[in-house]
Scaffold this active site. Structure first.
Site, short mmCIF file in Angstrom:
data_model
loop_
_atom_site.label_atom_id
_atom_site.label_comp_id
_atom_site.label_asym_id
_atom_site.label_seq_id
_atom_site.Cartn_x
_atom_site.Cartn_y
_atom_site.Cartn_z
N SER A 135 0.86 -1.19 0.00
CA SER A 135 0.00 0.00 0.00
C SER A 135 0.88 1.23 0.00
CB SER A 135 -0.86 0.01 1.27
OG SER A 135 -1.48 1.27 1.44
N TYR A 164 0.15 -0.32 10.56
CA TYR A 164 -0.24 -0.71 9.20
C TYR A 164 0.89 -0.38 8.22
CZ TYR A 164 -3.00 -1.04 4.87
OH TYR A 164 -3.47 -1.38 3.61
N1 LIG Z 1 -8.83 -1.01 -0.33
C1 LIG Z 1 -7.84 -0.14 -0.42
O1 LIG Z 1 -8.06 1.07 -0.57
C2 LIG Z 1 -6.40 -0.62 -0.31
C3 LIG Z 1 -5.38 0.33 -0.44
C4 LIG Z 1 -4.07 -0.09 -0.33
C5 LIG Z 1 -3.78 -1.43 -0.10
N2 LIG Z 1 -4.80 -2.32 0.03
C6 LIG Z 1 -4.45 -3.74 0.31
O2 LIG Z 1 -5.22 -4.57 -0.52
C7 LIG Z 1 -5.40 -5.83 0.11
C8 LIG Z 1 -6.85 -6.28 -0.02
O3 LIG Z 1 -7.65 -5.38 0.69
P1 LIG Z 1 -9.18 -5.09 0.35
O4 LIG Z 1 -9.28 -3.63 0.16
O5 LIG Z 1 -9.69 -5.98 -0.68
O6 LIG Z 1 -9.85 -5.39 1.78
P2 LIG Z 1 -10.89 -6.48 2.29
O7 LIG Z 1 -12.07 -6.53 1.43
O8 LIG Z 1 -11.08 -6.20 3.75
O9 LIG Z 1 -10.07 -7.81 2.10
C9 LIG Z 1 -9.08 -8.20 2.99
C10 LIG Z 1 -9.21 -9.68 3.17
O10 LIG Z 1 -8.20 -10.13 4.08
C11 LIG Z 1 -8.78 -11.11 4.89
N3 LIG Z 1 -8.07 -11.31 6.14
C12 LIG Z 1 -7.91 -10.44 7.17
N4 LIG Z 1 -7.27 -11.03 8.18
C13 LIG Z 1 -7.02 -12.31 7.78
C14 LIG Z 1 -6.40 -13.42 8.39
N5 LIG Z 1 -5.90 -13.38 9.66
N6 LIG Z 1 -6.31 -14.57 7.72
C15 LIG Z 1 -6.81 -14.67 6.45
N7 LIG Z 1 -7.42 -13.65 5.83
C16 LIG Z 1 -7.52 -12.48 6.50
C17 LIG Z 1 -10.18 -10.63 5.14
O11 LIG Z 1 -10.97 -11.70 5.58
P3 LIG Z 1 -12.29 -11.45 6.47
O12 LIG Z 1 -13.35 -11.09 5.47
O13 LIG Z 1 -12.50 -12.77 7.13
O14 LIG Z 1 -11.98 -10.35 7.42
C18 LIG Z 1 -10.56 -10.12 3.76
O15 LIG Z 1 -11.07 -11.16 2.96
C19 LIG Z 1 -4.90 -5.68 1.55
O16 LIG Z 1 -3.61 -6.26 1.67
C20 LIG Z 1 -4.79 -4.17 1.72
O17 LIG Z 1 -3.80 -3.79 2.66
C21 LIG Z 1 -6.10 -1.96 -0.09
#
Ligand SMILES: NC(=O)c1ccc[n+]([C@@H]2O[C@H](COP(=O)([O-])OP(=O)(O)OC[C@H]3O[C@@H](n4cnc5c(N)ncnc54)[C@H](OP(=O)(O)O)[C@@H]3O)[C@@H](O)[C@H]2O)c1
Length: 319
Positions: free
Chosen positions: A160, A186
């Site tokens: 990120s 984070y």
């Molecule tokens: N969205 C943004 O703006 C953004 C920006 C920069 C970087 N990112 C990165 O993109 C990636 C995906 O994020 P997203 O935006 O798609 O968020 P999201 O919808 O919250 O997806 C994150 C996923 O990680 C899973 N997770 C959390 N803790 C876990 C654990 N202990 N074991 C296994 N799975 C786990 C969650 O499962 P649960 O549903 O069970 O909680 C969820 O399915 C992340 O690495 C995030 O840091 C996102």
């Protein structure tokens, strides 16, 4: 290795479907952590649409099954599988890798947790570092043989722009002495995601394994569950004021992951940080560019050793 900056015809608004168009992944096996929500779903959908076998590695298996059914219906690819994985629990990671048989061509380390209140895992580790970095480190190293067996494998480390909030603070990674700050925690974990790509490249290039990191963009997902609307508004204003940044759709958010996972444009490229489907340069504003400390080979080597030592310090039965 090439040293020039990698650029592609794709950009901020490109979608995962556009990036995967024309790519055939028949016979390739992929794993996407956190594949049941957010950009993980669209990453799985794109890889499945190119005919890869894709396993969703998820905490919530029921949600995973629903996502898999939807993607099978959408793509006609029946090889969309679901398996339980809790990245914060080393025994769960060990069980997941132990259950795998054969080569692994694509590993997308996508799951993550952001800005959580101070939480410690059963082993006393700070939750964001434990989930976002240590769990994925254990997973990727546990799969080293399977990745090498693929002959030409890709590991994608979803980082990120928040990595710019903190380097890895080796003296107190788990906030035992310093006051806890959810954003520093984070940021530290997301810097670790980039450093992992740097050191894995040094160690694994000879095995045919390429590892790159990326910033997906800003996407409204479950990730923001710990962030108030006020704080989100301030973040968007801060980024938008500087760069005209806006929310991406999940399909756009998955585009860079899919590029790094599957595009021939990335053949032979490893150890780099991408955003908006292109390699990033030095920091230009709050959301664009990569910090020097995230690409520092000495910090990368140190983090690898610290991570291996941390995991070795506990007893991890592969159940
Ligand atoms: N969205 C943004 O703006 C953004 C920006 C920069 C970087 N990112 C990165 O993109 C990636 C995906 O994020 P997203 O935006 O798609 O968020 P999201 O919808 O919250 O997806 C994150 C996923 O990680 C899973 N997770 C959390 N803790 C876990 C654990 N202990 N074991 C296994 N799975 C786990 C969650 O499962 P649960 O549903 O069970 O909680 C969820 O399915 C992340 O690495 C995030 O840091 C996102």
């Amino acid at each position: 290795m090439n040293s020039y900056r990698i650029t592609t015809a794709f950009g901020e608004q490109s979608t995962a479907a556009e990036v995967i168009a024309g790519i055939d992944l028949t016979g390739k096996r992929a794993i996407v952590t956190g594949g049941a929500s957010g950009i993980g779903v669209e990453t799985v959908r794109a890889l499945a649409s190119a005919n890869a076998e894709v396993t969703l590695a998820v905490r919530n298996v029921e949600a995973g099954e629903r996502t898999a059914e939807d993607i099978v219906a959408d793509t006609g690819n029946k090889q969309v599988l679901v398996a339980p994985l809790d990245l914060a629990d080393p025994a769960s990671v060990a069980a997941f890798t132990a259950a795998w048989d054969g080569p692994l061509h694509i590993l997308v380390n996508n799951a993550g947790v952001m800005a959580a209140p101070l939480t410690r895992t059963a082993h006393g580790w700070e939750l964001q570092f434990a989930t976002n970095h240590l769990g994925h480190f254990a997973l990727a190293t546990g799969f080293h043989e399977a990745l090498a067996a693929a002959g030409s494998a890709r590991v994608v480390s979803v980082s990120s722009s928040a990595h710019r909030r903190s380097p890895v603070v080796f003296d107190d990674i788990h906030f035992r002495q310093r006051p806890y700050d959810p954003w520093l925690a984070y940021g530290q974990s997301k810097t670790a995601n980039v450093l992992f790509a740097v050191e894995a490249t040094r160690r694994w290039t000879a095995d045919g394994i390429a590892v790159n990191a990326l910033m997906p963009g800003g996407i409204r997902t479950g990730l923001q569950r710990y962030v108030s609307q006020d704080e989100l508004d301030r973040m968007v204003a801060r980024a938008g004021g500087l760069a005209g940044a806006r929310w991406k759709t999940p399909e756009q958010g998955a585009a860079t992951s899919v590029l790094l996972a599957a595009s021939p444009l990335l053949d032979g490229i490893s150890g780099r940080y991408f955003e908006d489907c292109n390699e990033a340069g030095p920091p230009v504003d709050a959301r664009h560019g990569v910090a020097e400390y995230a690409l520092d080979p000495d910090a990368a080597a140190r983090l690898w050793q610290v991570s291996a030592d941390t995991l070795a310090s506990i007893d991890t039965p592969a159940s």
